[in-house]
Structures are given as structure tokens and as C-alpha cells.
Design a protein around this motif. Sequence first.
Motif, PDB file in Angstrom:
ATOM      1  N   ASN A  51      45.907  47.078  37.504  1.00 47.31           N
ATOM      2  CA  ASN A  51      44.820  47.929  37.949  1.00 47.31           C
ATOM      3  C   ASN A  51      43.859  47.134  38.844  1.00 47.31           C
ATOM      4  OD1 ASN A  51      42.232  49.142  37.939  1.00 47.31           O
ATOM      5  ND2 ASN A  51      42.720  50.257  36.063  1.00 47.31           N
ATOM      6  N   LYS A  52      43.717  47.564  40.089  1.00 46.27           N
ATOM      7  CA  LYS A  52      42.838  46.850  41.033  1.00 46.27           C
ATOM      8  C   LYS A  52      41.364  46.950  40.601  1.00 46.27           C
ATOM      9  CE  LYS A  52      42.134  45.991  45.844  1.00 46.27           C
ATOM     10  NZ  LYS A  52      42.794  45.271  46.783  1.00 46.27           N
ATOM     11  N   GLY A  53      41.012  48.037  39.956  1.00 48.82           N
ATOM     12  CA  GLY A  53      39.643  48.213  39.457  1.00 48.82           C
ATOM     13  C   GLY A  53      39.296  47.130  38.448  1.00 48.82           C
ATOM     14  N   ARG A  54      40.246  46.789  37.600  1.00 51.90           N
ATOM     15  CA  ARG A  54      40.020  45.748  36.590  1.00 51.90           C
ATOM     16  C   ARG A  54      39.778  44.402  37.279  1.00 51.90           C
ATOM     17  NH1 ARG A  54      43.707  42.989  32.121  1.00 51.90           N
ATOM     18  NH2 ARG A  54      42.016  41.966  31.018  1.00 51.90           N
ATOM     19  N   MET A  55      40.538  44.155  38.342  1.00 54.32           N
ATOM     20  CA  MET A  55      40.368  42.916  39.111  1.00 54.32           C
ATOM     21  C   MET A  55      38.939  42.839  39.653  1.00 54.32           C
ATOM     22  SD  MET A  55      42.161  40.378  40.870  1.00 54.32           S
ATOM     23  CE  MET A  55      43.781  41.000  41.217  1.00 54.32           C
ATOM     24  N   ASN A  56      38.463  43.940  40.223  1.00 56.67           N
ATOM     25  CA  ASN A  56      37.111  43.961  40.799  1.00 56.67           C
ATOM     26  C   ASN A  56      36.028  43.799  39.729  1.00 56.67           C
ATOM     27  OD1 ASN A  56      38.132  44.255  43.388  1.00 56.67           O
ATOM     28  ND2 ASN A  56      38.173  46.482  43.241  1.00 56.67           N
ATOM     29  N   ARG A  57      36.307  44.261  38.516  1.00 55.65           N
ATOM     30  CA  ARG A  57      35.330  44.133  37.417  1.00 55.65           C
ATOM     31  C   ARG A  57      35.293  42.709  36.865  1.00 55.65           C
ATOM     32  NH1 ARG A  57      37.601  48.812  35.697  1.00 55.65           N
ATOM     33  NH2 ARG A  57      38.663  47.809  33.975  1.00 55.65           N
ATOM     34  N   THR A  58      36.451  42.077  36.771  1.00 50.91           N
ATOM     35  CA  THR A  58      36.506  40.767  36.110  1.00 50.91           C
ATOM     36  C   THR A  58      36.243  39.589  37.042  1.00 50.91           C
ATOM     37  OG1 THR A  58      38.893  40.617  36.449  1.00 50.91           O
ATOM     38  CG2 THR A  58      38.165  41.524  34.351  1.00 50.91           C
ATOM     39  N   LEU A  59      36.587  39.732  38.306  1.00 54.38           N
ATOM     40  CA  LEU A  59      36.494  38.591  39.233  1.00 54.38           C
ATOM     41  C   LEU A  59      35.089  37.986  39.323  1.00 54.38           C
ATOM     42  CD1 LEU A  59      38.226  36.757  40.923  1.00 54.38           C
ATOM     43  CD2 LEU A  59      37.962  38.319  42.858  1.00 54.38           C
ATOM     44  N   PRO A  60      34.013  38.782  39.449  1.00 58.29           N
ATOM     45  CA  PRO A  60      32.679  38.160  39.538  1.00 58.29           C
ATOM     46  C   PRO A  60      32.351  37.272  38.329  1.00 58.29           C
ATOM     47  CG  PRO A  60      32.570  40.478  40.147  1.00 58.29           C
ATOM     48  CD  PRO A  60      33.945  40.239  39.601  1.00 58.29           C
ATOM     49  N   SER A  61      32.704  37.716  37.127  1.00 55.98           N
ATOM     50  CA  SER A  61      32.446  36.916  35.917  1.00 55.98           C
ATOM     51  C   SER A  61      33.245  35.620  35.943  1.00 55.98           C
ATOM     52  CB  SER A  61      32.811  37.706  34.654  1.00 55.98           C
ATOM     53  OG  SER A  61      31.933  38.789  34.496  1.00 55.98           O
ATOM     54  N   ILE A  62      34.498  35.715  36.333  1.00 54.46           N
ATOM     55  CA  ILE A  62      35.354  34.524  36.361  1.00 54.46           C
ATOM     56  C   ILE A  62      34.850  33.531  37.414  1.00 54.46           C
ATOM     57  CG2 ILE A  62      37.692  33.692  36.847  1.00 54.46           C
ATOM     58  CD1 ILE A  62      38.641  36.392  35.637  1.00 54.46           C
ATOM     59  N   MET A  63      34.425  34.038  38.554  1.00 56.19           N
ATOM     60  CA  MET A  63      33.906  33.158  39.605  1.00 56.19           C
ATOM     61  C   MET A  63      32.638  32.446  39.126  1.00 56.19           C
ATOM     62  SD  MET A  63      36.105  33.481  42.029  1.00 56.19           S
ATOM     63  CE  MET A  63      35.551  33.134  43.669  1.00 56.19           C
ATOM     64  N   ARG A  64      31.777  33.154  38.405  1.00 56.34           N
ATOM     65  CA  ARG A  64      30.556  32.533  37.868  1.00 56.34           C
ATOM     66  C   ARG A  64      30.923  31.433  36.869  1.00 56.34           C
ATOM     67  NH1 ARG A  64      28.606  37.691  37.884  1.00 56.34           N
ATOM     68  NH2 ARG A  64      29.011  38.026  35.672  1.00 56.34           N
ATOM     69  N   ARG A  65      31.904  31.712  36.019  1.00 57.19           N
ATOM     70  CA  ARG A  65      32.342  30.702  35.040  1.00 57.19           C
ATOM     71  C   ARG A  65      32.899  29.474  35.749  1.00 57.19           C
ATOM     72  NH1 ARG A  65      35.464  34.826  30.902  1.00 57.19           N
ATOM     73  NH2 ARG A  65      33.675  36.218  30.668  1.00 57.19           N
ATOM     74  N   ALA A  66      33.704  29.704  36.777  1.00 57.61           N
ATOM     75  CA  ALA A  66      34.316  28.584  37.515  1.00 57.61           C
ATOM     76  C   ALA A  66      33.233  27.704  38.149  1.00 57.61           C
ATOM     77  CB  ALA A  66      35.266  29.116  38.587  1.00 57.61           C
ATOM     78  N   GLU A  67      32.134  28.316  38.559  1.00 60.41           N
ATOM     79  CA  GLU A  67      31.041  27.575  39.198  1.00 60.41           C
ATOM     80  C   GLU A  67      30.369  26.577  38.256  1.00 60.41           C
ATOM     81  OE1 GLU A  67      29.299  27.822  42.670  1.00 60.41           O
ATOM     82  OE2 GLU A  67      31.472  27.729  42.510  1.00 60.41           O
TER      83      GLU A  67
END
Length: 198
Positions: A51-67
Motif C-alpha cells: 500500500n503506497k499510502g502506508r509508505m507515505n505515512r511511515t516514511l516521515p517517522s523513519i526518516m526522523r529516526r534515521a536522523e
Amino acid sequence: MTIELEYSSSLNGASYLLFELKQVIKLKQQGLTLPEIRKKVIDGNLFQFENKGRMNRTLPSIMRRAEVIDQVLTDLMLDGSVENAKIINLYAIMKTDRLFFEFMNEVISEKLHNNDLLIEKKDMNVFFTAKAEQSEKVANWSETNIEKLKRAFMQVLFESGLLKDRRGKELSRLIIDEQIKEHLIRIGDAKYVYAMGE
């Protein structure tokens, strides 16, 4: 530098996501910029979401964690054990999610330090009621949103190894690698080590 985080319910759409975080960390390790990582993850469906919607929901959180994962933690996450990766992911979640950190700090670590190894529904209810009294933002969340957050919190506890089984109430102590512990203390993040029960 400490950024004062707002309360957020983003953990609803992006609870644990260890596999996904590791994919982003690998790309970061290769020297890609955040926009390049975002593009590569989406174009290559690196998270393997249907689901592309799930990708759009989760990516910002994962990017913040990676930072918030520095080079030392990156090396320990990519080259160390699964247990190390789980601890680093838990740290990154706490570091980027104020509400979850406060839950860990005020509820879980207190239980672990007092040898009270049961997390019950009332513990969750008391925590969320207190936060709603302290924050207008939390007070305005719907009951459905709060119920989902409680489930997301329990999911993180289970996947990080703090909860013995998915449907259970019994807490387990984490065994935090000395290198991780010492590094977090050295960079001024001892409060996260304490919140994990150390």
C-alpha cells in the motif's frame, strides 16, 4: 541540541519498523541525502509495502529516526546483533516521539526499577488521562486515536523485547550492550538508557 518535541500520535501509523529503519540507515551510510533516500525508498518500494499510502505515512517517522542515529549507532545497528538493532530502534523511537518517551520514562522504567514486571490496562489509562490533563493537544484526540496509540505502544514494547508476549502483560528486562549504553551516556542521552530500565 535538544529539540522540544510536540506530542504526536504518529506512532499509530509507524510503530516499530526495524526492517524499514535498517533500509534507510544503509542508504544513509552510502552517503545519500534525505531526498535521495526518500526517492530510492519510494521508487524501489524498499519497505515492500503493498500500500503506497502506508509508505507515505511511515516514511516521515523513519526518516526522523534515521536522523538521530549517529555513526557509532549506525555501525552497531548494521554490524551488530538483532538485539543491538532493537535497542537502537527503541532509542530512536523515544528520541523522536515525546509521548512514547514519557511513557517509557514515567511508566515502564518506574516499573522495572521497582521490580513490578506487569503492565496493565490501568497503567495505560492513568498515563493517557494524566497527559490529557497536561496537554490540550492530547485532550483533543479521539478515543479511537488513543486506543490505537495504546496498541501501538504495546506493539513497540513487544517488538523491542520489553514485553514477553504480544497479548501478555509481563515485562522483560532489556540487556543493553555496554557499547550502546556507554555511547548514549557519553553523548548526553543517559535519560534514554534510564527509560529502558537501566
